[in-house]
Design a protein around this motif. Sequence first.
Motif, PDB file in Angstrom:
ATOM      1  N   VAL A 137      39.734  50.427  44.583  1.00 29.22           N
ATOM      2  CA  VAL A 137      39.827  50.308  46.042  1.00 29.22           C
ATOM      3  C   VAL A 137      39.210  48.988  46.502  1.00 29.22           C
ATOM      4  O   VAL A 137      39.804  48.275  47.327  1.00 29.22           O
ATOM      5  CB  VAL A 137      39.169  51.510  46.751  1.00 29.22           C
ATOM      6  CG1 VAL A 137      39.009  51.246  48.253  1.00 29.22           C
ATOM      7  CG2 VAL A 137      39.978  52.780  46.529  1.00 29.22           C
ATOM      8  N   GLY A 138      38.052  48.627  45.976  1.00 30.30           N
ATOM      9  CA  GLY A 138      37.425  47.348  46.329  1.00 30.30           C
ATOM     10  C   GLY A 138      38.331  46.173  46.004  1.00 30.30           C
ATOM     11  O   GLY A 138      38.429  45.199  46.761  1.00 30.30           O
ATOM     12  N   THR A 139      39.037  46.281  44.883  1.00 28.00           N
ATOM     13  CA  THR A 139      39.975  45.230  44.477  1.00 28.00           C
ATOM     14  C   THR A 139      41.189  45.212  45.402  1.00 28.00           C
ATOM     15  O   THR A 139      41.659  44.136  45.809  1.00 28.00           O
ATOM     16  CB  THR A 139      40.398  45.447  43.006  1.00 28.00           C
ATOM     17  OG1 THR A 139      39.209  45.509  42.190  1.00 28.00           O
ATOM     18  CG2 THR A 139      41.290  44.327  42.510  1.00 28.00           C
ATOM     19  N   LEU A 140      41.690  46.390  45.774  1.00 26.61           N
ATOM     20  CA  LEU A 140      42.831  46.455  46.691  1.00 26.61           C
ATOM     21  C   LEU A 140      42.463  45.937  48.079  1.00 26.61           C
ATOM     22  O   LEU A 140      43.300  45.310  48.758  1.00 26.61           O
ATOM     23  CB  LEU A 140      43.368  47.891  46.773  1.00 26.61           C
ATOM     24  CG  LEU A 140      44.048  48.420  45.512  1.00 26.61           C
ATOM     25  CD1 LEU A 140      44.402  49.898  45.667  1.00 26.61           C
ATOM     26  CD2 LEU A 140      45.279  47.594  45.154  1.00 26.61           C
ATOM     27  N   ILE A 141      41.244  46.176  48.504  1.00 26.71           N
ATOM     28  CA  ILE A 141      40.789  45.628  49.793  1.00 26.71           C
ATOM     29  C   ILE A 141      40.834  44.106  49.737  1.00 26.71           C
ATOM     30  O   ILE A 141      41.282  43.446  50.680  1.00 26.71           O
ATOM     31  CB  ILE A 141      39.381  46.153  50.146  1.00 26.71           C
ATOM     32  CG1 ILE A 141      39.464  47.635  50.549  1.00 26.71           C
ATOM     33  CG2 ILE A 141      38.742  45.324  51.258  1.00 26.71           C
ATOM     34  CD1 ILE A 141      38.115  48.323  50.700  1.00 26.71           C
ATOM     35  N   LYS A 160      39.045  42.504  30.830  1.00 27.50           N
ATOM     36  CA  LYS A 160      38.291  43.712  30.463  1.00 27.50           C
ATOM     37  C   LYS A 160      36.818  43.620  30.880  1.00 27.50           C
ATOM     38  O   LYS A 160      35.953  44.257  30.293  1.00 27.50           O
ATOM     39  CB  LYS A 160      38.397  44.002  28.963  1.00 27.50           C
ATOM     40  CG  LYS A 160      39.807  44.283  28.515  1.00 27.50           C
ATOM     41  CD  LYS A 160      39.844  44.629  27.043  1.00 27.50           C
ATOM     42  CE  LYS A 160      41.267  44.854  26.594  1.00 27.50           C
ATOM     43  NZ  LYS A 160      41.340  45.219  25.196  1.00 27.50           N
ATOM     44  N   THR A 161      36.549  42.802  31.886  1.00 30.49           N
ATOM     45  CA  THR A 161      35.175  42.551  32.316  1.00 30.49           C
ATOM     46  C   THR A 161      34.989  42.969  33.768  1.00 30.49           C
ATOM     47  O   THR A 161      35.711  42.486  34.655  1.00 30.49           O
ATOM     48  CB  THR A 161      34.829  41.055  32.163  1.00 30.49           C
ATOM     49  OG1 THR A 161      35.121  40.663  30.825  1.00 30.49           O
ATOM     50  CG2 THR A 161      33.359  40.804  32.438  1.00 30.49           C
ATOM     51  N   ARG A 162      34.035  43.833  34.013  1.00 29.36           N
ATOM     52  CA  ARG A 162      33.783  44.400  35.332  1.00 29.36           C
ATOM     53  C   ARG A 162      33.538  43.337  36.404  1.00 29.36           C
ATOM     54  O   ARG A 162      33.988  43.472  37.534  1.00 29.36           O
ATOM     55  CB  ARG A 162      32.586  45.370  35.249  1.00 29.36           C
ATOM     56  CG  ARG A 162      32.008  45.819  36.575  1.00 29.36           C
ATOM     57  CD  ARG A 162      33.000  46.659  37.367  1.00 29.36           C
ATOM     58  NE  ARG A 162      32.532  46.906  38.706  1.00 29.36           N
ATOM     59  CZ  ARG A 162      32.938  46.249  39.782  1.00 29.36           C
ATOM     60  NH1 ARG A 162      33.804  45.269  39.688  1.00 29.36           N
ATOM     61  NH2 ARG A 162      32.480  46.549  40.985  1.00 29.36           N
ATOM     62  N   ILE A 163      32.870  42.272  36.067  1.00 30.20           N
ATOM     63  CA  ILE A 163      32.478  41.266  37.059  1.00 30.20           C
ATOM     64  C   ILE A 163      33.677  40.604  37.751  1.00 30.20           C
ATOM     65  O   ILE A 163      33.567  40.098  38.860  1.00 30.20           O
ATOM     66  CB  ILE A 163      31.534  40.209  36.434  1.00 30.20           C
ATOM     67  CG1 ILE A 163      30.805  39.449  37.516  1.00 30.20           C
ATOM     68  CG2 ILE A 163      32.289  39.288  35.509  1.00 30.20           C
ATOM     69  CD1 ILE A 163      29.608  38.675  37.044  1.00 30.20           C
ATOM     70  N   HIS A 164      34.850  40.657  37.135  1.00 34.25           N
ATOM     71  CA  HIS A 164      36.027  40.010  37.712  1.00 34.25           C
ATOM     72  C   HIS A 164      36.740  40.878  38.753  1.00 34.25           C
ATOM     73  O   HIS A 164      37.534  40.367  39.540  1.00 34.25           O
ATOM     74  CB  HIS A 164      37.011  39.621  36.600  1.00 34.25           C
ATOM     75  CG  HIS A 164      36.458  38.571  35.706  1.00 34.25           C
ATOM     76  ND1 HIS A 164      36.147  38.811  34.385  1.00 34.25           N
ATOM     77  CD2 HIS A 164      36.120  37.281  35.940  1.00 34.25           C
ATOM     78  CE1 HIS A 164      35.657  37.712  33.855  1.00 34.25           C
ATOM     79  NE2 HIS A 164      35.632  36.766  34.773  1.00 34.25           N
ATOM     80  N   ALA A 165      36.492  42.168  38.759  1.00 37.12           N
ATOM     81  CA  ALA A 165      37.142  43.074  39.708  1.00 37.12           C
ATOM     82  C   ALA A 165      36.416  43.045  41.050  1.00 37.12           C
ATOM     83  O   ALA A 165      35.333  42.465  41.178  1.00 37.12           O
ATOM     84  CB  ALA A 165      37.170  44.495  39.149  1.00 37.12           C
ATOM     85  N   GLY A 166      37.000  43.698  42.048  1.00 33.90           N
ATOM     86  CA  GLY A 166      36.405  43.731  43.385  1.00 33.90           C
ATOM     87  C   GLY A 166      35.121  44.543  43.431  1.00 33.90           C
ATOM     88  O   GLY A 166      34.740  45.198  42.462  1.00 33.90           O
ATOM     89  N   GLN A 167      34.468  44.485  44.575  1.00 31.00           N
ATOM     90  CA  GLN A 167      33.231  45.249  44.762  1.00 31.00           C
ATOM     91  C   GLN A 167      33.538  46.737  44.694  1.00 31.00           C
ATOM     92  O   GLN A 167      34.642  47.170  44.997  1.00 31.00           O
ATOM     93  CB  GLN A 167      32.599  44.936  46.105  1.00 31.00           C
ATOM     94  CG  GLN A 167      32.016  43.557  46.194  1.00 31.00           C
ATOM     95  CD  GLN A 167      31.240  43.364  47.494  1.00 31.00           C
ATOM     96  OE1 GLN A 167      31.354  44.148  48.440  1.00 31.00           O
ATOM     97  NE2 GLN A 167      30.448  42.323  47.539  1.00 31.00           N
ATOM     98  N   THR A 168      32.537  47.507  44.336  1.00 34.91           N
ATOM     99  CA  THR A 168      32.670  48.960  44.326  1.00 34.91           C
ATOM    100  C   THR A 168      32.621  49.459  45.772  1.00 34.91           C
ATOM    101  O   THR A 168      31.634  49.255  46.467  1.00 34.91           O
ATOM    102  CB  THR A 168      31.532  49.604  43.505  1.00 34.91           C
ATOM    103  OG1 THR A 168      31.515  49.023  42.208  1.00 34.91           O
ATOM    104  CG2 THR A 168      31.705  51.105  43.407  1.00 34.91           C
ATOM    105  N   ALA A 169      33.708  50.077  46.219  1.00 36.84           N
ATOM    106  CA  ALA A 169      33.740  50.638  47.572  1.00 36.84           C
ATOM    107  C   ALA A 169      32.718  51.776  47.651  1.00 36.84           C
ATOM    108  O   ALA A 169      32.440  52.439  46.649  1.00 36.84           O
ATOM    109  CB  ALA A 169      35.147  51.143  47.892  1.00 36.84           C
TER     110      ALA A 169
END
Length: 181
Positions: A137-141, A160-169
């Motif tokens: 969801v954070g990435t889609l935002i 495969k690295t968490r830091i590249h995705a969006g914030q945790t909603a």
Amino acid sequence: KINATSIPIKKMRHAINQFLPNDIIAKKSKLVSDSFHSTLNAKNKTYRYTILNNEFPTVFGQDFYYHVRQPLDIEKIIRASKLFVGKHDFSAFCSEAHKKNNCIRTITNIKIKKSKNFIYMDFSADGFLYNMIRIIVGTLIEAGQNKITPTHIKEIFKSKTRIHAGQTAPPQGLCLIKVIY
């Protein structure tokens, strides 16, 4: 153990509901084997994430939605969401501390609809990793705010690295709505 209580199975849900908090409801009751495990035996789960996309939050239901003040492009969110459907390694979309040996999951469906200022995102899958939906969801935002593109999402999967995705909603927008056994 065959129904170790005097309550008939068909009436069990009513008895259980008397003891559940108001935000949880048992709709069906069924006799299962002693080896049944509610988490491990689930074939599919559906969660809903709710966003209020408006300048100001509403005073009602603040515990059940995430307020995003900046305008979101719903069409870009829908296009980006299609990249998550299917069988993927979701390593980049789960909390590092809870990463499992196998981060492969299959999202069978993502439905996104807007009603007035609310955006409802329904995620169905064979299983979810810890914080997976909230990170997606954070990435889609971010996609809806024109901060990332579909190409960027593909790169996040590859990394495969968490830091590249969006914030945790935040958690208040997330609700389990269906489990299929």
